[in-house]
Scaffold this motif. Structure first.
Motif, PDB file in Angstrom:
ATOM      1  N   PHE A 188       0.830  -1.199   0.000  1.00 49.28           N
ATOM      2  CA  PHE A 188       0.000   0.000   0.000  1.00 49.28           C
ATOM      3  C   PHE A 188       0.868   1.254   0.000  1.00 49.28           C
ATOM      4  CE2 PHE A 188       0.698  -0.709   4.553  1.00 49.28           C
ATOM      5  CZ  PHE A 188       1.011   0.562   4.988  1.00 49.28           C
ATOM      6  N   ILE A 189       0.222   2.374  -0.333  1.00 54.62           N
ATOM      7  CA  ILE A 189       0.845   3.690  -0.250  1.00 54.62           C
ATOM      8  C   ILE A 189      -0.127   4.608   0.483  1.00 54.62           C
ATOM      9  CG2 ILE A 189       1.743   5.674  -1.532  1.00 54.62           C
ATOM     10  CD1 ILE A 189       2.303   3.766  -3.844  1.00 54.62           C
ATOM     11  N   SER A 190       0.383   5.310   1.476  1.00 53.95           N
ATOM     12  CA  SER A 190      -0.433   6.262   2.225  1.00 53.95           C
ATOM     13  C   SER A 190       0.127   7.660   1.995  1.00 53.95           C
ATOM     14  CB  SER A 190      -0.417   5.927   3.713  1.00 53.95           C
ATOM     15  OG  SER A 190      -1.173   6.870   4.449  1.00 53.95           O
ATOM     16  N   LEU A 191      -0.733   8.600   1.567  1.00 53.19           N
ATOM     17  CA  LEU A 191      -0.312   9.963   1.258  1.00 53.19           C
ATOM     18  C   LEU A 191      -1.112  10.944   2.100  1.00 53.19           C
ATOM     19  CD1 LEU A 191      -0.835   8.346  -1.773  1.00 53.19           C
ATOM     20  CD2 LEU A 191       0.837  10.092  -2.361  1.00 53.19           C
ATOM     21  N   ASN A 192      -0.397  11.827   2.808  1.00 52.60           N
ATOM     22  CA  ASN A 192      -1.026  12.839   3.654  1.00 52.60           C
ATOM     23  C   ASN A 192      -0.510  14.215   3.251  1.00 52.60           C
ATOM     24  OD1 ASN A 192      -2.451  10.963   5.288  1.00 52.60           O
ATOM     25  ND2 ASN A 192      -0.576  10.558   6.425  1.00 52.60           N
ATOM     26  N   LEU A 193      -1.429  15.142   3.019  1.00 52.99           N
ATOM     27  CA  LEU A 193      -1.079  16.504   2.627  1.00 52.99           C
ATOM     28  C   LEU A 193      -1.243  17.432   3.825  1.00 52.99           C
ATOM     29  CD1 LEU A 193      -0.389  18.608   0.429  1.00 52.99           C
ATOM     30  CD2 LEU A 193      -2.839  18.729  -0.085  1.00 52.99           C
ATOM     31  N   TYR A 194      -0.197  18.221   4.107  1.00 54.82           N
ATOM     32  CA  TYR A 194      -0.214  19.148   5.235  1.00 54.82           C
ATOM     33  C   TYR A 194      -0.034  20.578   4.738  1.00 54.82           C
ATOM     34  CZ  TYR A 194       0.426  14.975   8.098  1.00 54.82           C
ATOM     35  OH  TYR A 194       0.268  13.764   8.692  1.00 54.82           O
ATOM     36  N   GLU A 195      -0.900  21.462   5.233  1.00 53.78           N
ATOM     37  CA  GLU A 195      -0.820  22.889   4.931  1.00 53.78           C
ATOM     38  C   GLU A 195      -1.191  23.666   6.194  1.00 53.78           C
ATOM     39  OE1 GLU A 195      -2.587  23.696   0.688  1.00 53.78           O
ATOM     40  OE2 GLU A 195      -3.855  22.220   1.704  1.00 53.78           O
ATOM     41  N   ASN A 196      -0.489  24.793   6.402  1.00 60.40           N
ATOM     42  CA  ASN A 196      -0.831  25.691   7.517  1.00 60.40           C
ATOM     43  C   ASN A 196      -0.955  24.940   8.841  1.00 60.40           C
ATOM     44  OD1 ASN A 196      -1.047  27.877   5.671  1.00 60.40           O
ATOM     45  ND2 ASN A 196      -3.130  27.222   5.159  1.00 60.40           N
ATOM     46  N   ASN A 197       0.015  24.048   9.087  1.00 61.63           N
ATOM     47  CA  ASN A 197       0.074  23.290  10.348  1.00 61.63           C
ATOM     48  C   ASN A 197      -1.154  22.431  10.589  1.00 61.63           C
ATOM     49  OD1 ASN A 197       2.568  24.462  10.942  1.00 61.63           O
ATOM     50  ND2 ASN A 197       1.617  26.193  11.988  1.00 61.63           N
ATOM     51  N   GLN A 198      -1.761  21.923   9.484  1.00 63.71           N
ATOM     52  CA  GLN A 198      -2.921  21.047   9.610  1.00 63.71           C
ATOM     53  C   GLN A 198      -2.860  19.951   8.546  1.00 63.71           C
ATOM     54  OE1 GLN A 198      -5.252  21.043  11.883  1.00 63.71           O
ATOM     55  NE2 GLN A 198      -4.846  22.995  12.889  1.00 63.71           N
ATOM     56  N   LEU A 199      -3.397  18.786   8.884  1.00 67.21           N
ATOM     57  CA  LEU A 199      -3.631  17.745   7.881  1.00 67.21           C
ATOM     58  C   LEU A 199      -4.869  18.150   7.091  1.00 67.21           C
ATOM     59  CD1 LEU A 199      -3.226  14.864   6.676  1.00 67.21           C
ATOM     60  CD2 LEU A 199      -4.689  14.018   8.520  1.00 67.21           C
ATOM     61  N   THR A 200      -4.717  18.328   5.759  1.00 69.46           N
ATOM     62  CA  THR A 200      -5.832  18.819   4.949  1.00 69.46           C
ATOM     63  C   THR A 200      -6.350  17.794   3.949  1.00 69.46           C
ATOM     64  OG1 THR A 200      -4.285  19.814   3.365  1.00 69.46           O
ATOM     65  CG2 THR A 200      -5.106  21.216   5.151  1.00 69.46           C
ATOM     66  N   PHE A 201      -5.603  16.709   3.708  1.00 71.68           N
ATOM     67  CA  PHE A 201      -6.088  15.672   2.796  1.00 71.68           C
ATOM     68  C   PHE A 201      -5.309  14.387   3.054  1.00 71.68           C
ATOM     69  CE2 PHE A 201      -6.265  13.254  -1.169  1.00 71.68           C
ATOM     70  CZ  PHE A 201      -7.625  13.269  -1.440  1.00 71.68           C
ATOM     71  N   SER A 202      -6.001  13.248   2.907  1.00 74.82           N
ATOM     72  CA  SER A 202      -5.350  11.959   3.113  1.00 74.82           C
ATOM     73  C   SER A 202      -5.869  10.953   2.091  1.00 74.82           C
ATOM     74  CB  SER A 202      -5.609  11.444   4.539  1.00 74.82           C
ATOM     75  OG  SER A 202      -4.922  10.229   4.770  1.00 74.82           O
ATOM     76  N   ARG A 203      -4.962  10.089   1.646  1.00 75.51           N
ATOM     77  CA  ARG A 203      -5.352   9.063   0.677  1.00 75.51           C
ATOM     78  C   ARG A 203      -4.579   7.781   0.967  1.00 75.51           C
ATOM     79  NH1 ARG A 203      -3.861   7.360  -4.701  1.00 75.51           N
ATOM     80  NH2 ARG A 203      -5.690   6.635  -5.839  1.00 75.51           N
ATOM     81  N   PHE A 204      -5.294   6.654   1.001  1.00 78.03           N
ATOM     82  CA  PHE A 204      -4.684   5.336   1.217  1.00 78.03           C
ATOM     83  C   PHE A 204      -5.000   4.481  -0.008  1.00 78.03           C
ATOM     84  CE2 PHE A 204      -4.616   0.950   2.550  1.00 78.03           C
ATOM     85  CZ  PHE A 204      -3.556   0.859   3.430  1.00 78.03           C
ATOM     86  N   ALA A 205      -3.963   3.903  -0.610  1.00 78.26           N
ATOM     87  CA  ALA A 205      -4.160   3.127  -1.842  1.00 78.26           C
ATOM     88  C   ALA A 205      -3.440   1.791  -1.736  1.00 78.26           C
ATOM     89  CB  ALA A 205      -3.645   3.903  -3.059  1.00 78.26           C
ATOM     90  N   SER A 206      -4.186   0.694  -1.865  1.00 74.38           N
ATOM     91  CA  SER A 206      -3.558  -0.622  -1.960  1.00 74.38           C
ATOM     92  C   SER A 206      -2.894  -0.758  -3.327  1.00 74.38           C
ATOM     93  CB  SER A 206      -4.598  -1.728  -1.781  1.00 74.38           C
ATOM     94  OG  SER A 206      -5.174  -1.679  -0.496  1.00 74.38           O
ATOM     95  N   ILE A 207      -1.730  -1.412  -3.384  1.00 77.84           N
ATOM     96  CA  ILE A 207      -1.037  -1.600  -4.654  1.00 77.84           C
ATOM     97  C   ILE A 207      -0.729  -3.084  -4.845  1.00 77.84           C
ATOM     98  CG2 ILE A 207      -0.028   0.710  -4.661  1.00 77.84           C
ATOM     99  CD1 ILE A 207       2.599  -0.498  -3.720  1.00 77.84           C
ATOM    100  N   ASP A 208      -0.660  -3.480  -6.118  1.00 80.90           N
ATOM    101  CA  ASP A 208      -0.433  -4.876  -6.458  1.00 80.90           C
ATOM    102  C   ASP A 208       0.355  -4.928  -7.763  1.00 80.90           C
ATOM    103  OD1 ASP A 208      -1.335  -7.560  -7.883  1.00 80.90           O
ATOM    104  OD2 ASP A 208      -1.719  -7.795  -5.739  1.00 80.90           O
ATOM    105  N   PRO A 209       1.280  -5.884  -7.915  1.00 79.30           N
ATOM    106  CA  PRO A 209       2.044  -5.967  -9.177  1.00 79.30           C
ATOM    107  C   PRO A 209       1.145  -6.090 -10.408  1.00 79.30           C
ATOM    108  CG  PRO A 209       3.026  -7.378  -7.503  1.00 79.30           C
ATOM    109  CD  PRO A 209       1.743  -6.863  -6.924  1.00 79.30           C
ATOM    110  N   GLU A 210      -0.025  -6.725 -10.243  1.00 80.31           N
ATOM    111  CA  GLU A 210      -0.916  -6.896 -11.388  1.00 80.31           C
ATOM    112  C   GLU A 210      -1.406  -5.557 -11.930  1.00 80.31           C
ATOM    113  OE1 GLU A 210      -4.060  -9.503 -10.347  1.00 80.31           O
ATOM    114  OE2 GLU A 210      -2.773 -11.285 -10.172  1.00 80.31           O
TER     115      GLU A 210
END
Length: 507
Positions: A188-210
């Motif tokens: 998996f890959i987890s992505l978190n976006l931070y702006e102005n000392n706050q978490l403003t967006f988050s995304r979790f994506a499972s990944i597979d070689p296929e």
């Protein structure tokens, strides 16, 4: 306290303490899971899971009575909401209702939130909220596991909220915003976006070689793909505030390749560093346990409601909440039935009650009791002073013992990374465990090779390289050189047989 970071493949466990915003880790362990035991956060065999954790805790002698959990799942839903200003359970109820309405989810989700700022809609101020919806069954199965273990489960939180405890408590991380934090795992890959000392967006994506034609390079391709999507997303929502820094943690074997690719887009990269308020990490890989460490920080109740257990209890979802509601209802029925008798009995008892109250008050006002209370207050004041001084000395001792030092061994280790790479160190600047190297190279490939040596050496943190500049040599026909700088922190100072003199270290 025990803290667990649980994914479909691993259980990362740490034992430590939290005191006034500081974390001290004493033990760490990783439990590898067989395929299918956990699927998208759902535990398929609760007794087996409890047995595995119990055996691991016994083998590592990590017994404790309380625990917190950081959980990851592809089934967790993230949504930015605009909600009228409110506090406490009223705000939680509005967030839950809006999530159910806008996302079309039923009541079988546990919903948490963090406040990411304020917005104005049609002249009215509203709260901008980042909400997460986790299937209730995911939370419930962890509660069952820890009930079997006899461990009190204090908190279950989504990983994007637990890692934010580290980011938002670290001045170095806050200085890099707007920043994209990327956790890399082969699944998996987890992505978190931070702006102005706050978490403003988050995304979790499972990944597979296929998903990438069974490419052996699928992790690198997946990370590049997801980062590019986040860049596009940020440009569409806030073109004037683009992402400038990308910070990686987790499986960072592709760090150099990712850095080289992002440098072409003028994006700075770095590895997740260790904040000054976290200690005891020297004997294990900090980045692997970052989510578990973040889960140990106290929750800021003014800006977040991320404990899914508390959120469920507040909405009457937990067994504790249901029992409380039934108790209140039963008490109301009984009260209505006996109110007349209580009123009559009260009239009979009131005089006796007033008499007893007067006698007790007279005793409390007596000189003897006043003297005893004064003596207790004086003793407590002295004890508080002693404890305050002890805490200052304990903190100073801990800070000194964990302070990184620049000795001859560290200098030799750094110099070894330049050997054979046609590059050399021009100057060294050192302070508070942080090192800045000014370097030169004879060809443009040497800087990347040197950085790769530093990363593979695995004894430095926050290795940052921002590219090279080309400089001409002196005199006509002289060879061109390439100048570059490296910023890094000392992770663990090796023992040296002989310390370099302070004058030599400062040069």
């Amino acid at each position: 306290m025990l803290s667990f970071d649980i994914t479909d493949k691993h259980v990362r466990i740490i034992r430590g303490t939290e005191n006034h915003g500081k974390i001290k880790v004493s033990d760490a362990s990783t439990l590898d899971l067989a395929d299918g035991l956990i699927v998208n956060g759902h535990i398929k065999d609760i007794p087996k899971m409890a047995t595995l954790i119990n055996d691991e805790l016994k083998n590592k002698r990590m017994a404790d009575k309380e625990a917190v959990i950081s959980v990851s799942s592809n089934l967790i839903i993230f949504k930015e909401l605009h909600v009228p200003k409110a506090k406490g359970n009223q705000l939680l109820t509005m967030v839950q209702n809006q999530m159910q309405h806008t996302m079309g989810i039923a009541e079988d989700y546990s919903i948490s939130y963090t406040i990411a700022g304020e917005v104005e809609e049609e002249g009215v101020q509203a709260l901008k909220v980042l909400a997460t919806a986790c299937p209730f069954e995911v939370v419930d199965c962890f509660k069952k596991v820890f009930s079997m273990l006899g461990i009190s489960l204090r908190s279950v939180a989504v990983s994007c909220n637990t890692i934010s405890r580290i980011i938002l408590n670290d001045p170095k991380s806050r200085a890099k915003m707007p920043m994209l934090l990327v956790q890399i795992d082969p699944t998996f890959i987890s992505l978190n976006l931070y702006e102005n000392n706050q978490l403003t967006f988050s995304r979790f994506a499972s990944i597979d070689p296929e998903d990438y034609d069974n490419s052996e390079d699928y992790v690198y391709e997946a990370v590049n793909d997801n980062i590019f999507r986040m860049f596009q997303f940020q440009r569409s929502r806030n073109a004037e505030n683009p992402i400038q820094n990308v910070v990686f943690y987790g499986d960072t074997t592709e760090y150099i390749r990712l850095t080289n690719a992002l440098e072409q887009m003028e994006i700075k990269t770095s590895l997740l560093g260790v904040p000054n308020n976290i200690g005891g990490y020297e004997n294990f890989e900090f980045q692997a346990y970052a989510n578990a460490i973040g889960a140990m920080f106290r929750i800021n109740k003014d800006t977040e409601r991320i404990n899914l257990i508390e959120a469920d209890a507040a909405s009457g979802r937990s067994s504790a909440g249901a029992s409380f509601a039934l108790s209140v209802l039963g008490a109301a029925v009984v009260a209505c039935a006996v109110v007349g008798a209580v009123w009559l009995f009260g009239n009979i008892q009131v005089n006796d009650f007033n008499k007893q109250t007067a006698e007790i008050q007279a005793y409390l006002d007596s000189p003897e009791v006043a003297a005893q209370i004064a003596a207790v207050d004086a003793a407590q004041s002295k004890l508080d002073s002693v404890n305050a001084v002890k805490e200052i000395f304990d903190t100073a001792k801990t800070n000194y013992e964990s302070m990184a030092k620049l000795n001859s061994q560290v200098i030799d280790d750094m110099a070894a990374n330049f050997s054979g790479e046609r590059a050399q160190i021009i100057s060294i600047a050192f302070g508070n465990g942080h090192i800045t190297l000014q370097c030169s190279a004879e060809n443009k490939d040497a800087p990347s090779a040197v950085i790769a040596n530093f990363v593979e050496q695995d004894i430095f943190d926050n290795v940052t390289y921002t590219g090279f500049t080309q400089a001409s040599g002196e005199g006509e026909g002289s060879a061109e050189t390439y100048e570059f700088s490296i910023d890094l922190d000392i992770r663990e100072v090796p023992e040296a047989e002989e310390e370099a003199p302070a004058e030599e270290q400062a040069e």
